[in-house]
Design a protein around this motif. Sequence first.
Motif, PDB file in Angstrom:
ATOM      1  N   ILE A  44       0.843  -1.203   0.000  1.00 57.97           N
ATOM      2  CA  ILE A  44       0.000   0.000   0.000  1.00 57.97           C
ATOM      3  C   ILE A  44       0.881   1.257   0.000  1.00 57.97           C
ATOM      4  O   ILE A  44       0.596   2.220  -0.708  1.00 57.97           O
ATOM      5  CB  ILE A  44      -0.964   0.008   1.211  1.00 57.97           C
ATOM      6  CG1 ILE A  44      -1.926  -1.178   1.161  1.00 57.97           C
ATOM      7  CG2 ILE A  44      -1.711   1.333   1.317  1.00 57.97           C
ATOM      8  CD1 ILE A  44      -2.809  -1.236  -0.052  1.00 57.97           C
ATOM      9  N   ALA A  45       1.945   1.225   0.768  1.00 56.72           N
ATOM     10  CA  ALA A  45       2.840   2.388   0.849  1.00 56.72           C
ATOM     11  C   ALA A  45       3.647   2.583  -0.438  1.00 56.72           C
ATOM     12  O   ALA A  45       3.953   3.712  -0.816  1.00 56.72           O
ATOM     13  CB  ALA A  45       3.785   2.238   2.045  1.00 56.72           C
ATOM     14  N   GLU A  46       3.978   1.483  -1.099  1.00 54.02           N
ATOM     15  CA  GLU A  46       4.862   1.560  -2.271  1.00 54.02           C
ATOM     16  C   GLU A  46       4.137   1.952  -3.553  1.00 54.02           C
ATOM     17  O   GLU A  46       4.703   2.631  -4.400  1.00 54.02           O
ATOM     18  CB  GLU A  46       5.562   0.212  -2.459  1.00 54.02           C
ATOM     19  CG  GLU A  46       6.566   0.209  -3.590  1.00 54.02           C
ATOM     20  CD  GLU A  46       7.321  -1.103  -3.694  1.00 54.02           C
ATOM     21  OE1 GLU A  46       7.943  -1.322  -4.745  1.00 54.02           O
ATOM     22  OE2 GLU A  46       7.299  -1.902  -2.733  1.00 54.02           O
ATOM     23  N   TYR A  47       2.895   1.515  -3.713  1.00 54.71           N
ATOM     24  CA  TYR A  47       2.174   1.734  -4.964  1.00 54.71           C
ATOM     25  C   TYR A  47       1.043   2.737  -4.763  1.00 54.71           C
ATOM     26  O   TYR A  47       0.406   2.742  -3.713  1.00 54.71           O
ATOM     27  CB  TYR A  47       1.630   0.409  -5.506  1.00 54.71           C
ATOM     28  CG  TYR A  47       2.723  -0.577  -5.833  1.00 54.71           C
ATOM     29  CD1 TYR A  47       3.389  -0.519  -7.051  1.00 54.71           C
ATOM     30  CD2 TYR A  47       3.102  -1.552  -4.916  1.00 54.71           C
ATOM     31  CE1 TYR A  47       4.391  -1.419  -7.354  1.00 54.71           C
ATOM     32  CE2 TYR A  47       4.114  -2.452  -5.208  1.00 54.71           C
ATOM     33  CZ  TYR A  47       4.756  -2.379  -6.427  1.00 54.71           C
ATOM     34  OH  TYR A  47       5.763  -3.258  -6.713  1.00 54.71           O
ATOM     35  N   GLU A  48       0.792   3.532  -5.779  1.00 59.43           N
ATOM     36  CA  GLU A  48      -0.201   4.597  -5.644  1.00 59.43           C
ATOM     37  C   GLU A  48      -1.580   4.216  -6.150  1.00 59.43           C
ATOM     38  O   GLU A  48      -2.584   4.531  -5.518  1.00 59.43           O
ATOM     39  CB  GLU A  48       0.282   5.854  -6.369  1.00 59.43           C
ATOM     40  CG  GLU A  48       1.464   6.503  -5.679  1.00 59.43           C
ATOM     41  CD  GLU A  48       1.868   7.811  -6.326  1.00 59.43           C
ATOM     42  OE1 GLU A  48       1.014   8.471  -6.934  1.00 59.43           O
ATOM     43  OE2 GLU A  48       3.056   8.161  -6.213  1.00 59.43           O
ATOM     44  N   THR A  49      -1.666   3.559  -7.290  1.00 55.83           N
ATOM     45  CA  THR A  49      -2.977   3.293  -7.882  1.00 55.83           C
ATOM     46  C   THR A  49      -3.550   1.986  -7.352  1.00 55.83           C
ATOM     47  O   THR A  49      -2.818   1.083  -6.923  1.00 55.83           O
ATOM     48  CB  THR A  49      -2.886   3.209  -9.416  1.00 55.83           C
ATOM     49  OG1 THR A  49      -2.141   2.039  -9.774  1.00 55.83           O
ATOM     50  CG2 THR A  49      -2.246   4.461 -10.015  1.00 55.83           C
ATOM     51  N   ASP A  81      -2.226  -0.980  -9.373  1.00 55.53           N
ATOM     52  CA  ASP A  81      -0.862  -1.375  -9.002  1.00 55.53           C
ATOM     53  C   ASP A  81      -0.828  -2.061  -7.633  1.00 55.53           C
ATOM     54  O   ASP A  81      -0.101  -3.032  -7.430  1.00 55.53           O
ATOM     55  CB  ASP A  81       0.070  -0.161  -9.007  1.00 55.53           C
ATOM     56  CG  ASP A  81       0.368   0.349 -10.413  1.00 55.53           C
ATOM     57  OD1 ASP A  81       0.095  -0.382 -11.398  1.00 55.53           O
ATOM     58  OD2 ASP A  81       0.865   1.488 -10.527  1.00 55.53           O
ATOM     59  N   GLN A  82      -1.618  -1.561  -6.697  1.00 54.73           N
ATOM     60  CA  GLN A  82      -1.667  -2.183  -5.373  1.00 54.73           C
ATOM     61  C   GLN A  82      -2.248  -3.595  -5.448  1.00 54.73           C
ATOM     62  O   GLN A  82      -1.699  -4.528  -4.854  1.00 54.73           O
ATOM     63  CB  GLN A  82      -2.492  -1.319  -4.419  1.00 54.73           C
ATOM     64  CG  GLN A  82      -1.808  -0.014  -4.056  1.00 54.73           C
ATOM     65  CD  GLN A  82      -2.690   0.922  -3.264  1.00 54.73           C
ATOM     66  OE1 GLN A  82      -3.913   0.771  -3.210  1.00 54.73           O
ATOM     67  NE2 GLN A  82      -2.073   1.916  -2.637  1.00 54.73           N
ATOM     68  N   GLN A 103     -11.418   2.829  -3.079  1.00 52.27           N
ATOM     69  CA  GLN A 103     -10.671   4.027  -3.481  1.00 52.27           C
ATOM     70  C   GLN A 103     -10.457   4.059  -4.996  1.00 52.27           C
ATOM     71  O   GLN A 103     -10.503   5.126  -5.603  1.00 52.27           O
ATOM     72  CB  GLN A 103      -9.333   4.095  -2.745  1.00 52.27           C
ATOM     73  CG  GLN A 103      -9.478   4.403  -1.278  1.00 52.27           C
ATOM     74  CD  GLN A 103      -8.167   4.329  -0.514  1.00 52.27           C
ATOM     75  OE1 GLN A 103      -7.097   4.115  -1.088  1.00 52.27           O
ATOM     76  NE2 GLN A 103      -8.236   4.506   0.799  1.00 52.27           N
ATOM     77  N   GLU A 128     -10.791   4.902 -11.386  1.00 51.74           N
ATOM     78  CA  GLU A 128      -9.863   3.917 -11.945  1.00 51.74           C
ATOM     79  C   GLU A 128     -10.545   2.558 -12.175  1.00 51.74           C
ATOM     80  O   GLU A 128     -10.189   1.829 -13.094  1.00 51.74           O
ATOM     81  CB  GLU A 128      -8.679   3.767 -10.986  1.00 51.74           C
ATOM     82  CG  GLU A 128      -7.578   2.897 -11.483  1.00 51.74           C
ATOM     83  CD  GLU A 128      -6.467   2.732 -10.449  1.00 51.74           C
ATOM     84  OE1 GLU A 128      -5.639   1.839 -10.668  1.00 51.74           O
ATOM     85  OE2 GLU A 128      -6.435   3.455  -9.443  1.00 51.74           O
TER      86      GLU A 128
END
Length: 188
Positions: free
Chosen positions: A67-72, A75-76, A130, A136
């Motif tokens: 969750i911290a590494e990826y924004e969309t 991608d998560q 989200q 998205e």
Amino acid sequence: MKNKIIATSIELFEKQGFTETSIQHIVDALDVTKGTFYYYFQSKEQLLMDIHTQYIDDLLHRQQQVIAEYETAKDQLTAMFHLLIQDIEIQGARARVFLREMRHLMDTNSVEVKEKRDEFRLVIEEVIRQGIEAGELLESLDPAITAFAFLSLTNYSYNWFNPHGALTAAQLSDAYSDIFFKGIVKEG
């Protein structure tokens, strides 16, 4: 020694199942006494609880890293496909015992593990929510049903996926991502 007991027990639980594995089987495999086992664990069920707790705590930690590494959302979720499928490859027996043997935990212990499993699922659900809000993901998605579909797709894989077979964990994760995000119906 505690880690050796856990590792040996995981191997035995995977091969024989939890109910068919006795404490005697575990101590015989380690060539130690029952006293050694009971020094670290009150019961076989407590040992199983420790296996489950270690596994889900680690999984929750790595999920938060995703969750911290990826924004969309895409991608998560893609990273979580990889996380779950690679666990079957990397953690093998531990992942299979976690997914298969929870039914043998007593109610008091299973509640704690179920709460942590729910926490993992609810994070996925929130990512989906989200993603919908950000435009998205499809507005028509129900985040709860979609999260269950996500987990159903990945968690059942331990039954058939052979990391040493023709399909790699990365290939399976990518295939799941394609199915999940693109569907199976050809447009046009």
